[in-house]
Design a protein around this motif. Structure first.
Motif, PDB file in Angstrom:
ATOM      1  N   PHE A   1       0.834  -1.204   0.000  1.00 29.11           N
ATOM      2  CA  PHE A   1       0.000   0.000   0.000  1.00 29.11           C
ATOM      3  C   PHE A   1       0.867   1.253   0.000  1.00 29.11           C
ATOM      4  CE2 PHE A   1      -2.615  -3.219   2.269  1.00 29.11           C
ATOM      5  CZ  PHE A   1      -3.624  -3.327   1.322  1.00 29.11           C
ATOM      6  N   THR A   2       0.245   2.364  -0.343  1.00 29.90           N
ATOM      7  CA  THR A   2       0.939   3.646  -0.321  1.00 29.90           C
ATOM      8  C   THR A   2       1.119   4.123   1.114  1.00 29.90           C
ATOM      9  OG1 THR A   2      -1.114   4.949  -0.441  1.00 29.90           O
ATOM     10  CG2 THR A   2      -0.126   4.231  -2.533  1.00 29.90           C
ATOM     11  N   LYS A   3       1.921   5.171   1.264  1.00 32.38           N
ATOM     12  CA  LYS A   3       2.162   5.743   2.582  1.00 32.38           C
ATOM     13  C   LYS A   3       0.852   6.188   3.239  1.00 32.38           C
ATOM     14  CE  LYS A   3       4.256   9.856   4.689  1.00 32.38           C
ATOM     15  NZ  LYS A   3       5.157  11.020   4.458  1.00 32.38           N
ATOM     16  N   GLU A   4       0.010   6.860   2.480  1.00 33.38           N
ATOM     17  CA  GLU A   4      -1.264   7.329   3.037  1.00 33.38           C
ATOM     18  C   GLU A   4      -2.147   6.157   3.457  1.00 33.38           C
ATOM     19  OE1 GLU A   4      -2.180  10.403   3.788  1.00 33.38           O
ATOM     20  OE2 GLU A   4      -0.145  10.990   3.232  1.00 33.38           O
ATOM     21  N   GLU A   5      -2.128   5.095   2.691  1.00 34.68           N
ATOM     22  CA  GLU A   5      -2.947   3.935   3.039  1.00 34.68           C
ATOM     23  C   GLU A   5      -2.407   3.226   4.278  1.00 34.68           C
ATOM     24  OE1 GLU A   5      -4.600   2.645  -1.396  1.00 34.68           O
ATOM     25  OE2 GLU A   5      -2.624   1.982  -0.732  1.00 34.68           O
ATOM     26  N   VAL A   6      -1.082   3.177   4.420  1.00 31.17           N
ATOM     27  CA  VAL A   6      -0.491   2.571   5.617  1.00 31.17           C
ATOM     28  C   VAL A   6      -0.891   3.360   6.859  1.00 31.17           C
ATOM     29  CG1 VAL A   6       1.686   2.111   6.812  1.00 31.17           C
ATOM     30  CG2 VAL A   6       1.431   1.493   4.408  1.00 31.17           C
ATOM     31  N   TYR A   7      -0.829   4.683   6.777  1.00 26.48           N
ATOM     32  CA  TYR A   7      -1.209   5.512   7.919  1.00 26.48           C
ATOM     33  C   TYR A   7      -2.712   5.435   8.195  1.00 26.48           C
ATOM     34  CZ  TYR A   7       3.340   7.670   8.607  1.00 26.48           C
ATOM     35  OH  TYR A   7       4.663   7.889   8.906  1.00 26.48           O
ATOM     36  N   ALA A   8      -3.497   5.245   7.155  1.00 25.08           N
ATOM     37  CA  ALA A   8      -4.939   5.078   7.364  1.00 25.08           C
ATOM     38  C   ALA A   8      -5.223   3.802   8.152  1.00 25.08           C
ATOM     39  CB  ALA A   8      -5.676   5.067   6.030  1.00 25.08           C
ATOM     40  N   LEU A   9      -4.490   2.720   7.844  1.00 24.65           N
ATOM     41  CA  LEU A   9      -4.650   1.478   8.599  1.00 24.65           C
ATOM     42  C   LEU A   9      -4.192   1.656  10.046  1.00 24.65           C
ATOM     43  CD1 LEU A   9      -3.340  -1.062   5.923  1.00 24.65           C
ATOM     44  CD2 LEU A   9      -5.721  -0.655   6.600  1.00 24.65           C
ATOM     45  N   MET A  10      -3.091   2.378  10.235  1.00 23.47           N
ATOM     46  CA  MET A  10      -2.612   2.663  11.584  1.00 23.47           C
ATOM     47  C   MET A  10      -3.660   3.420  12.390  1.00 23.47           C
ATOM     48  SD  MET A  10      -1.382   5.552  13.375  1.00 23.47           S
ATOM     49  CE  MET A  10      -0.856   6.606  12.045  1.00 23.47           C
ATOM     50  N   GLU A  11      -4.299   4.412  11.776  1.00 21.18           N
ATOM     51  CA  GLU A  11      -5.300   5.205  12.478  1.00 21.18           C
ATOM     52  C   GLU A  11      -6.510   4.352  12.861  1.00 21.18           C
ATOM     53  OE1 GLU A  11      -8.040   9.199  11.715  1.00 21.18           O
ATOM     54  OE2 GLU A  11      -6.115   8.934  10.667  1.00 21.18           O
TER      55      GLU A  11
END
Length: 403
Positions: A250-260
């Motif tokens: 996944f992209t960086k934004e998608e990784v952070y979305a999963l983290m959130e």
């Protein structure tokens, strides 16, 4: 102007048609004659120097590359020697003693940059078991960190270590949990260790690697080079393992979305309780604390820190509660405890969740009756400061383990 004429072919031979020479050709190192095909090439003699210069230049770049690669390999070898060398001045004797092997302490006061090492040491403090740290950096036979030795037995993997110690010493944090609660605790542990872990590791070793490099504490005259090498190696390993896991696609934004999503799930599960499973400690608290502490204290200015110190403030209070209770020597400046939402450039909502700071179900313990209520807390929603009375702890949890 002199010319040299030759025959160029994809085969491994060349026909030289130079002056005063009869045409001859053959494979290198062989007298066998072959038919040939290709192109006749004529090259001015005066340009041969340029061709040779190009060849020498290419060779020079190759030598430079080899020397640079050799220097990096030498630095990596020295780093591994420093990290994996066993201190000879100490003789390990694990008879009736728990020896915890883990990475060395970072410079910012956090016990460990590894959530699993922090989890394991916090668990040992929660169950009040004496242990000896060993910061040799050597991995277990399975390539894991941390790992323990007890009565000359070696165990790696935090889950197996906890099971091993419970079986050998008969101490458990989960005695008060029902079968259903134990199942929920295991599901939370799996989410944190198999999903949230990778997003935090990405932020630590890939997206915020410069800050992580500054936190490392490596001795020696080549410490800066060693820290850079270690971070580059670790970052490459993290990216490769994330890709194998699947989350690295996944992209960086998608990784952070999963983290959130994971952090919001933990905040919802915690709610206004004192600990994840209620008023009493359980082993899942060591797991959650080990991972959330990385977002709290090792990732300044990043999205995980903004989230945990901003909107999900109940997670920050939870981490601080455990830190004060089991890590009294770990100093934290509370002036910067909460994230200032005025400087939030990521668009995180400024409103706080209406969650209590303390368990409203833990009313049978006399020490908790004196705790200030959420409405009387000195920590306002702007999150500027936090007084000692906001997070008060008691000693009832240790009695729970021994009971």
């Amino acid at each position: 102007m002199y010319w040299v004429v030759g025959f160029a072919s994809s085969r491994s031979f060349v026909v030289d048609l130079g002056r005063n020479q009869s045409p001859s050709f053959g494979l290198c190192g062989s007298d066998e004659r072959h038919l040939f095909y290709g192109d006749i090439v004529a090259v001015p003699v005066q340009d041969i120097g340029g061709i040779m210069s190009g060849l020498v230049s290419d060779s020079w770049w190759r030598k430079t590359l080899y020397i640079t690669g050799g220097a990096l390999l030498a630095a990596a070898a020295y780093l591994l020697h420093e990290l994996l060398s066993i201190r000879k001045e100490q003789e390990l004797d694990s008879k009736d003693a728990i020896i915890l092997h883990q990475f060395s302490r970072p410079k910012n006061g956090v016990p460990s940059l590894s959530p699993f090492c922090l989890k394991m040491e916090t668990y040992l403090r929660m169950v009040d078991l004496p242990y000896q740290n060993y910061f040799d950096g050597s991995l277990s036979s399975q390539g894991k960190m941390p790992w323990v030795e007890y009565n000359y037995e070696q165990v790696c993997g935090t889950e197996y270590i906890i099971d091993f110690l419970e079986e050998k010493l008969g101490m458990s944090l989960n005695k008060s949990l029902s079968a259903q609660e134990q199942a929920v605790a295991r599901a939370i542990t799996t989410m944190v260790e198999e999903h949230l872990y990778w997003t935090i590791a990405y932020c630590q070793w890939v997206d915020n690697v410069q800050e992580t490099q500054r936190m490392l504490d490596l001795p020696g005259p080549l410490s800066d080079l060693l820290k850079w090498t270690l971070c580059q190696l670790t970052g490459g390993i993290v990216k490769r393992e994330m890709y194998c896991h699947g989350i690295g696609c996944f992209t960086k934004e998608e990784v952070y979305a999963l983290m959130e999503k994971d952090m919001r799930t933990l905040a919802t599960l915690l709610g206004d309780k004192k600990y994840i499973m209620g008023p009493k400690l359980s082993s899942v608290d060591a797991t959650v604390f080990g991972h959330l502490a990385q977002a709290m204290w090792t990732l300044p200015g990043t999205r995980p820190e903004q989230l945990i110190k901003g909107e999900l403030i109940n997670l920050a209070m939870y981490c601080e509660r455990i830190r004060r209770k089991f890590w009294p020597e770990w100093f934290v400046d509370l002036e910067d405890f909460c994230y200032d939402s005025d400087n939030d450039s990521s668009g995180t909502p400024t409103c706080q969740l209406d969650l209590g700071l303390f368990s409203r179900t833990d009313t049978l313990e006399e020490s908790d009756l004196s705790l200030p209520s959420y409405s009387n807390s000195n920590s306002d929603h702007s999150g500027r400061s936090l007084s000692d009375s906001d997070i008060e702890v008691d000693g009832s949890d240790v009695e729970q383990v021994k009971g």
